[in-house]
Enzyme design. Structure first.
Site, PDB file in Angstrom:
ATOM      1  CD  GLU A 350       6.232  -2.258 -15.931  1.00  0.00           C
ATOM      2  OE1 GLU A 350       7.217  -2.743 -16.526  1.00  0.00           O
ATOM      3  OE2 GLU A 350       6.348  -1.558 -14.899  1.00  0.00           O
ATOM      4  CB  THR A 461      16.623  -1.829  -4.388  1.00  0.00           C
ATOM      5  OG1 THR A 461      15.448  -2.307  -5.049  1.00  0.00           O
ATOM      6  CG2 THR A 461      16.768  -0.364  -4.623  1.00  0.00           C
TER       7      THR A 461
HETATM    8  C1  DMJ Z   1      15.416  -0.208 -10.683  1.00  0.00           C
HETATM    9  O1  DMJ Z   1      15.675   1.137 -10.537  1.00  0.00           O
HETATM   10  C2  DMJ Z   1      15.413  -0.904  -9.362  1.00  0.00           C
HETATM   11  O2  DMJ Z   1      15.501  -2.285  -9.530  1.00  0.00           O
HETATM   12  C3  DMJ Z   1      14.177  -0.574  -8.554  1.00  0.00           C
HETATM   13  O3  DMJ Z   1      14.146  -1.337  -7.370  1.00  0.00           O
HETATM   14  C4  DMJ Z   1      12.932  -0.873  -9.353  1.00  0.00           C
HETATM   15  N1  DMJ Z   1      12.964  -0.235 -10.631  1.00  0.00           N
HETATM   16  C5  DMJ Z   1      14.140  -0.416 -11.457  1.00  0.00           C
HETATM   17  C6  DMJ Z   1      14.179  -1.739 -12.234  1.00  0.00           C
HETATM   18  O4  DMJ Z   1      12.980  -2.216 -12.641  1.00  0.00           O
END
Ligand code: DMJ
Length: 479
Positions: A350, A461
């Protein structure tokens, strides 16, 4: 050698057939029917393997209704909606039809309770919009718009900067309790609404969505940027940064900075390079975290999206900067690969540090987990598209093999609690972004470049593709 390109272009050719498993007789689904062992020998020379075979065809169904589905605070079905476009791209037609039927019949928006503006936007609205653009099916457009309307009360603040939590029934809003004692909105959250909201306006004719996100842009344009960087917390009431002398996780600003400013403003990119980009004694380039003038020499897995982002930004950078950004993107991606390569499972932790001679490794067990996150393979995909250097497919294939070995379970894929242990340590969760993002980026990494061409599609995202509006030459994007 690296895996051969074997996946065809969307809609023009059929994919190689994938094995069909009959649906289980009754829930709870028997576990073993989908546990088709992945032939690891083939993985060493995988010329004919498709990612359709990698996706256990029933796995998504098994968890589809689980994520928050029993909680009246959540519309439920996040896995279904987050998976729609992946199922479609992989030509898992029956599963796609089943998911669509669920959206039609069971995805009701008359829910009560609270929801996260950010998560609902990136996963649900992003997923529905992509499904609409890929298929033209009205149900996705209509439900995306209705859900968008439900989010609008989040913007009822003195500045128009939305709060993070919205109550679907009462229309009230609040900030997360953990965000500077409930006083702040999170830049990485309210900075990730722009694409989807412009599309909601385009698809509904309702200008209010676009106005909301254009106002966010205006507030951010006008506010002072300490050291040229964007802190992570902003008060939606006063419109001031809430930093208490600290700039936290400033790298989170990068998607915003790069995408908003890649055509016009060099300042933010320079500030990031001046203040955050470092090279370790071992020669690894990384983006550190800034805390009030002190650098934490660490990178989160989440920050590994920046390799792809910088590569993408390089294409629109000024000529004299382009090569530099391409090289920076390649170096950061290489560092993120090192965080995988230096673990026992070949999956990354992480967070990883660059301290006391140990580089690109987690230093605490609390940071040693891997929850199927996509950011590293996301950067491999962008770098592959940019360079066609086979190393990115080789690295991607290492991830495929590691997922098979350490994360595949009888009922799907699971995160693991310790990437430095070869003993199975599943967390028993298949995050929805594994199907939305990790598998999709891997799939695209091994596909032809015109499968969702980066000229024509931009990924939100949560890796949901939205069409680029070529007629918008303003640099504002997303329309
Ligand atoms: C997802 O929900 C998206 O990529 C977000 O931008 C960050 N967290 C998770 C993946 O790690």
């Amino acid at each position: 050698s690296h895996p051969r390109t074997h996946v065809s272009v969307l809609g023009r050719e059929s994919f190689p057939p994938h094995p069909h498993h009959p649906p289980p007789a009754s829930p709870p689904y028997p576990l073993l029917f989908l546990a088709k062992p992945f032939p690891l020998e083939m993985a060493l020379e995988p010329p004919d393997l498709t990612f359709c075979q990698l996706l256990p065809e029933e796995a998504w169904r098994m968890v589809a209704y689980g994520w928050g589905g029993k909680d009246e605070n959540d519309p439920g079905g996040a896995t279904v909606i987050d998976s729609l476009d992946t199922l479609y791209l992989m030509e898992l037609k029956e599963e796609f039809q089943e998911a669509k039927a669920w959206v039609e019949e069971s995805f009701h928006l008359n829910v009560s309770g609270e929801a996260s503006l950010f998560e609902v936007n990136i996963r649900y609205i992003g997923g529905l919009l992509s499904a609409f653009y890929l298929t033209g099916e009205e149900v996705f457009r209509i439900k995306a718009i209705k859900l968008g309307e439900k989010l609008l009360p989040a913007f009822d603040t003195p500045t128009g900067i939305p709060k993070g939590v919205v109550n679907f029934k009462s229309g009230s809003n609040r900030s997360w309790g953990w965000a500077m004692a409930g006083s702040s909105s999170i830049l990485a959250e309210f900075g990730s609404l722009h694409l989807e909201f412009l599309h909601l306006t385009q698809l509904s004719g309702n200008q209010v969505f676009a106005e909301k996100v254009r106002n966010i842009r205006k507030v951010l344009r006008e506010i002072d940027k300490p050291f040229g960087l964007y802190p992570n917390f902003l008060s939606p009431v006063s419109g001031n940064w809430m930093q208490q002398g600290r700039l936290e996780r400033s790298h989170n600003c990068q998607p915003l900075c790069f995408f908003w400013q890649r055509k016009t403003d060099q300042e933010t990119n320079d500030a990031i390079e001046t203040h955050l980009v470092n090279v370790s004694p071992g020669g690894l380039t990384y983006i550190a975290e800034w805390r009030g003038g002190i650098l934490d020499h660490k990178m989160g897995h989440l920050a590994c999206f920046s390799g792809g982002m910088i590569a993408l930004g390089a294409e629109d950078a000024k000529e004299e900067k382009r090569t530099h950004y391409r090289e920076l993107a390649a170096q950061i991606t290489k560092t993120c690969h090192e965080s995988y390569a230096r673990s026992d499972t070949k999956l990354g932790p992480e967070a990883f540090w660059f301290n006391s001679g140990r580089e690109a490794v987690a230093t605490q067990t609390s940071e040693s987990y891997y929850i199927l996150r996509p950011e590293v393979v996301e950067s491999y995909m962008y770098l592959w598209r940019q360079t066609h250097d086979p190393i990115y497919r080789e690295w991607g294939w290492e991830v495929v093999m590691a997922l098979e070995k350490y994360c595949r379970t009888e009922a799907g894929f699971s995160g693991i609690q310790d990437v430095y242990s070869k003993v199975p340590n599943h967390d028993n969760k298949q995050q929805t972004f594994f199907l939305a993002e990790t598998l999709k980026y891997l799939y695209l990494l091994f596909s032809e470049d015109d499968m969702l061409s980066l000229e024509d599609w931009v990924f939100n995202t949560e890796a949901h593709p939205l069409p680029v509006n070529h007629s918008d030459s303003s640099g504002r994007g997303g329309g």
